[in-house]
Design a protein around this motif. Structure first.
Motif, mmCIF file in Angstrom:
data_model
loop_
_atom_site.group_PDB
_atom_site.id
_atom_site.type_symbol
_atom_site.label_atom_id
_atom_site.label_comp_id
_atom_site.label_asym_id
_atom_site.label_seq_id
_atom_site.Cartn_x
_atom_site.Cartn_y
_atom_site.Cartn_z
ATOM 1 N N THR A 106 3.378 -0.354 -18.303
ATOM 2 C CA THR A 106 4.498 0.509 -18.679
ATOM 3 C C THR A 106 4.963 1.307 -17.467
ATOM 4 O OG1 THR A 106 3.694 0.665 -20.951
ATOM 5 C CG2 THR A 106 5.234 2.364 -20.230
ATOM 6 N N THR A 146 5.921 -3.803 -23.134
ATOM 7 C CA THR A 146 4.494 -3.967 -22.830
ATOM 8 C C THR A 146 3.665 -4.118 -24.102
ATOM 9 O OG1 THR A 146 4.257 -1.568 -22.585
ATOM 10 C CG2 THR A 146 4.548 -2.845 -20.572
ATOM 11 N N ALA A 148 5.843 -8.711 -19.935
ATOM 12 C CA ALA A 148 6.673 -7.580 -20.364
ATOM 13 C C ALA A 148 8.080 -7.686 -19.792
ATOM 14 C CB ALA A 148 6.027 -6.265 -19.944
#
Length: 70
Positions: free
Chosen positions: A29, A46, A66
């Motif tokens: 993230t 994510t 992601a």
């Protein structure tokens, strides 16, 4: 290109083979935040990536997945 290099350095610094998935999700993230994604976009991508990868997936794979989810 500078953001990409910065993100890759961030990923490399955070990567460790025995890190729990929760920490890896936080690191992934953070990498997406460095690339300019919002907190909500980064967390959603994510979380989705973590759900589709094995628990022992490397951080690099998590970030790659992601990015494909954004």
């Amino acid at each position: 290109i500078e953001l990409k290099d910065k993100a890759l350095r961030h990923i490399a610094a955070a990567a460790a083979p025995d890190r729990p998935l929760a920490n890896s999700v936080d690191d992934a993230t953070s990498a997406l935040l460095v690339l300019g994604y919002t907190e909500a976009q980064a967390r959603k991508a994510t979380d989705k990536a973590a759900g589709s990868l094995p628990a022992d997936a490397p951080l690099e794979d998590l970030v790659r997945e992601a990015l494909q989810n954004t």
